[in-house]
Design an enzyme around this catalytic site. Structure first.
Site, PDB file in Angstrom:
ATOM      1  N   TYR A   1     -14.568 -12.311   1.645  1.00  0.00           N
ATOM      2  CA  TYR A   1     -15.358 -11.317   1.163  1.00  0.00           C
ATOM      3  C   TYR A   1     -16.648 -11.669   0.631  1.00  0.00           C
ATOM      4  O   TYR A   1     -17.670 -11.177   0.901  1.00  0.00           O
ATOM      5  CB  TYR A   1     -14.683 -10.006   0.360  1.00  0.00           C
ATOM      6  CG  TYR A   1     -13.607  -9.396   1.252  1.00  0.00           C
ATOM      7  CD1 TYR A   1     -13.636  -8.474   2.236  1.00  0.00           C
ATOM      8  CD2 TYR A   1     -12.012  -9.822   0.850  1.00  0.00           C
ATOM      9  CE1 TYR A   1     -12.640  -7.835   2.900  1.00  0.00           C
ATOM     10  CE2 TYR A   1     -11.060  -9.066   1.559  1.00  0.00           C
ATOM     11  CZ  TYR A   1     -11.416  -8.122   2.376  1.00  0.00           C
ATOM     12  OH  TYR A   1     -10.468  -7.694   3.277  1.00  0.00           O
TER      13      TYR A   1
ATOM     14  N   ARG B   1      -8.886  11.466  -5.125  1.00  0.00           N
ATOM     15  CA  ARG B   1     -10.079  10.463  -4.377  1.00  0.00           C
ATOM     16  C   ARG B   1     -11.217  11.688  -4.445  1.00  0.00           C
ATOM     17  O   ARG B   1     -12.482  11.128  -4.221  1.00  0.00           O
ATOM     18  CB  ARG B   1      -9.415   9.978  -3.222  1.00  0.00           C
ATOM     19  CG  ARG B   1      -9.094   8.438  -3.302  1.00  0.00           C
ATOM     20  CD  ARG B   1     -10.029   7.542  -3.395  1.00  0.00           C
ATOM     21  NE  ARG B   1     -10.830   7.091  -2.562  1.00  0.00           N
ATOM     22  CZ  ARG B   1     -11.947   7.210  -2.303  1.00  0.00           C
ATOM     23  NH1 ARG B   1     -12.628   7.869  -3.381  1.00  0.00           N
ATOM     24  NH2 ARG B   1     -12.728   7.050  -1.328  1.00  0.00           N
TER      25      ARG B   1
ATOM     26  N   ARG C   1      -3.573   6.449   0.226  1.00  0.00           N
ATOM     27  CA  ARG C   1      -4.329   7.380   1.431  1.00  0.00           C
ATOM     28  C   ARG C   1      -2.970   8.247   2.083  1.00  0.00           C
ATOM     29  O   ARG C   1      -3.387   9.421   2.371  1.00  0.00           O
ATOM     30  CB  ARG C   1      -5.005   6.719   2.247  1.00  0.00           C
ATOM     31  CG  ARG C   1      -6.463   6.761   1.677  1.00  0.00           C
ATOM     32  CD  ARG C   1      -7.490   6.399   2.768  1.00  0.00           C
ATOM     33  NE  ARG C   1      -7.423   5.123   3.443  1.00  0.00           N
ATOM     34  CZ  ARG C   1      -8.021   4.561   4.310  1.00  0.00           C
ATOM     35  NH1 ARG C   1      -8.838   5.421   4.934  1.00  0.00           N
ATOM     36  NH2 ARG C   1      -7.781   3.408   4.917  1.00  0.00           N
TER      37      ARG C   1
ATOM     38  N   ASP D   1      -7.080  -3.180  -6.307  1.00  0.00           N
ATOM     39  CA  ASP D   1      -7.706  -3.853  -5.168  1.00  0.00           C
ATOM     40  C   ASP D   1      -7.974  -5.097  -5.471  1.00  0.00           C
ATOM     41  O   ASP D   1      -8.429  -5.526  -6.607  1.00  0.00           O
ATOM     42  CB  ASP D   1      -8.919  -3.100  -4.732  1.00  0.00           C
ATOM     43  CG  ASP D   1      -9.522  -3.580  -3.435  1.00  0.00           C
ATOM     44  OD1 ASP D   1      -9.174  -2.654  -2.342  1.00  0.00           O
ATOM     45  OD2 ASP D   1     -10.244  -4.691  -3.411  1.00  0.00           O
TER      46      ASP D   1
ATOM     47  N   ARG E   1       0.966  -1.332  -0.143  1.00  0.00           N
ATOM     48  CA  ARG E   1      -0.041   0.032   0.155  1.00  0.00           C
ATOM     49  C   ARG E   1       0.733   1.269  -0.053  1.00  0.00           C
ATOM     50  O   ARG E   1       0.457   2.250   0.515  1.00  0.00           O
ATOM     51  CB  ARG E   1      -0.837   0.184   1.209  1.00  0.00           C
ATOM     52  CG  ARG E   1      -1.789  -0.856   1.052  1.00  0.00           C
ATOM     53  CD  ARG E   1      -3.414  -0.177   1.335  1.00  0.00           C
ATOM     54  NE  ARG E   1      -4.387  -1.162   1.546  1.00  0.00           N
ATOM     55  CZ  ARG E   1      -5.011  -1.939   2.374  1.00  0.00           C
ATOM     56  NH1 ARG E   1      -4.674  -1.288   3.629  1.00  0.00           N
ATOM     57  NH2 ARG E   1      -5.621  -2.882   2.497  1.00  0.00           N
TER      58      ARG E   1
END
Lengths: 342, 342
Positions: free
Chosen positions: B150, B39, B30, B75, B26
């Site tokens: 998930y 974003r 962010r 992702d 990552r």
């Protein structure tokens, strides 16, 4: 009632038993319809803080499941309320803290617990239960790191990033936080023992998020301080955490009698990681297995029993009972454990 | 561009390097202001599925941090969109699935991935990046268990209870789910390699929630199927998961070249748990340490480097970069790794 000769206490002491004793973390609670009915009228903290209700919830699973021990219905944040922490438990989320700990001033505002003043309701619940129960009652408390993780983050956290950051950035404040929690939890557990608890379990549920270096430097001393503070108490002291495979030996070195382990580790491989001071192991069926078909659950439970070795082993789940668990399955599991090898 | 002689690829192969290579899971995302600006205009999935934007985000950290490899910004749920899964990524929560998998019929409705038709945008992103980058590009995919967790739960889960219940209650349906995911992820990774990825990483982030028996019986065969399907590809294949200490040997036996490990384990103790087929280790600084004061971070990073041994070691965090991380700290960390022992 003295439970010194019960199967549960004897197993904790590493002594022979009639059968492997069994209880379940979170055996009281959401899997029971009677509990869910009570929850429609009362918040979780109300239930914890009302002796008659806490005792009622504690008792619900005992006869129904046939377990060898009861565990006080409460939450690890209950003593924090008496320490000046503004905490509530939000359904489906967990503890929410209104005044998170972020500085040494926040730490110094905490009020060390005095049990008679701060948690008289817990003492009263334990008294009622010690009187009513035919099996040993396990008192419990949260360990300093796990309590601190809620107090610093302000809510449940996956990564404990703020907690670890506080620990690394403000080591003196962190130590004071660990110390006040250690002393308060020692007081809390001693009060439960004085009121009739036959054993105590310290939940360091999230200690497994730390590597061994950080655990030993920043957390283990506070846990050891608790066990030292309980050293003159003649009751078994259990220490439990999740995902602790890499630090089991370090946790065991803090001074508990019994190590509780999650389902990731094999019990037979755990024994070799333990110092001689550990008299028994507790665990460790994956709680998710209680949702599996009986044949799968049975095979796995038998494997846990085999690896436990039939002595100095208390059967339990590797973490708390999942809310969607059928109590009938847990009762059947208790029967399986009790009749294994007998 | 052929990166066969880059420090990153050489370290993956267990060969000598100028310095220990480093990248961060990552590393794009962010923690970068430029990313947060993008974003405001685009959803995460839009960024993933628009080649110019995915490439831009992938590139943001590379020069700024000085890392030895880039990882495609994407992702793990992206290929699921092309398999008939109704998935969205909710900010601050994670993937939310509109049509969770609960039956064999649900499994049979899944469409095996054909990369050119299903993920042309990913292939295009990789092409752009392979052309622009001066360092190797790491392609990646989610491993079957982690994707299934998930797909079955419908959202991120702490206990994976529904997933495990499905696995134990409907083993045939589960196997079909694992197989279709294994084949689709093999296709997905092969397409990324064909488009120019110099290495691939398979994220089995949540495999560590399984005990060794369940991992070996219900998950490892699908992971092995992926690595077998990649066996004729001349790129390093990395396998990573969190809290996997007890199953590291089993994971390594599925066929990766490089094992990525989280911060709970000591790298020097991991080497002894590895089969000879493992050519390198990747990891494993606790991501929370990037929020600690520099002296603490530096000491810990040096400890990771020492335990890594300076050969066949790719420095990384033990899990993804936390959003609150300062990129300047990561850049300084890269310098530390690059100048260690040189």
């Amino acid at each position: 009632m003295n439970h010194r000769d019960s199967n549960f206490i004897r197993a904790c002491r590493g002594e022979s038993t009639d059968h492997t004793p069994v209880w379940f973390m979170r055996q009281a609670g959401r899997s029971f319809a009677e509990y869910r009915e009570l929850r429609e009228k009362h918040s979780i903290l109300e239930l914890c803080r009302t002796p008659d209700l806490a005792a009622e919830v504690t008792l619900q699973p005992v006869d129904r499941l046939g377990v060898d021990a009861a565990i006080l219905f409460s939450d690890i944040v209950v003593p924090l309320l008496a320490m000046g922490v503004d905490v509530d438990i939000k359904e489906g989320v967990g503890p929410i803290i209104g005044n998170p700990i972020r500085s040494v001033e926040d730490v110094d505002r905490l009020v060390p617990l005095v049990a008679e003043e701060g948690v008289p309701h817990v003492i009263e619940s334990v008294r009622i239960l010690a009187d009513e129960l035919k099996v040993p009652l396990i008192g419990f408390g949260g360990a300093p790191f796990t309590l601190a993780s809620y107090m610093v983050e302000g809510r449940p956290s996956k990564d404990h990033a703020l907690t670890k950051s506080f620990m690394h950035s403000q080591p003196d404040a962190w130590r004071r936080l660990m110390d006040v929690l250690a002393d308060s939890i020692t007081e809390y557990l001693r009060a439960q023992i004085a009121a009739g608890a036959s054993a105590v379990q310290l939940f360091d549920s999230w200690a497994g998020s730390l590597d061994a270096d950080d655990y030993n430097a920043h957390v283990a001393p506070a846990v050891a301080r608790i066990f030292k503070g309980l050293s003159d108490e003649d009751v078994p002291r259990i220490l439990f955490g999740v995902a602790t495979g890499e630090i089991l030996g370090d946790m065991a070195a803090t001074g508990p009698d019994v190590m509780g382990v999650d389902w990731r580790v094999h019990l037979d491989s755990v024994r070799s990681r333990m110092p001689e001071t550990i008299t028994a192991l507790q665990g460790n069926l994956d709680p998710a297995l209680a949702l599996a078909p009986w044949e799968v659950l049975e095979a796995k439970a038998r494997s846990v029993l085999e690896r436990g070795g039939g002595r100095a082993h208390i059967f339990n789940l590797g973490h708390g009972v999942l809310p969607s668990t059928d109590p009938g399955v847990l009762a059947r599991l208790v029967d399986l454990v009790h009749t294994w090898r007998t």
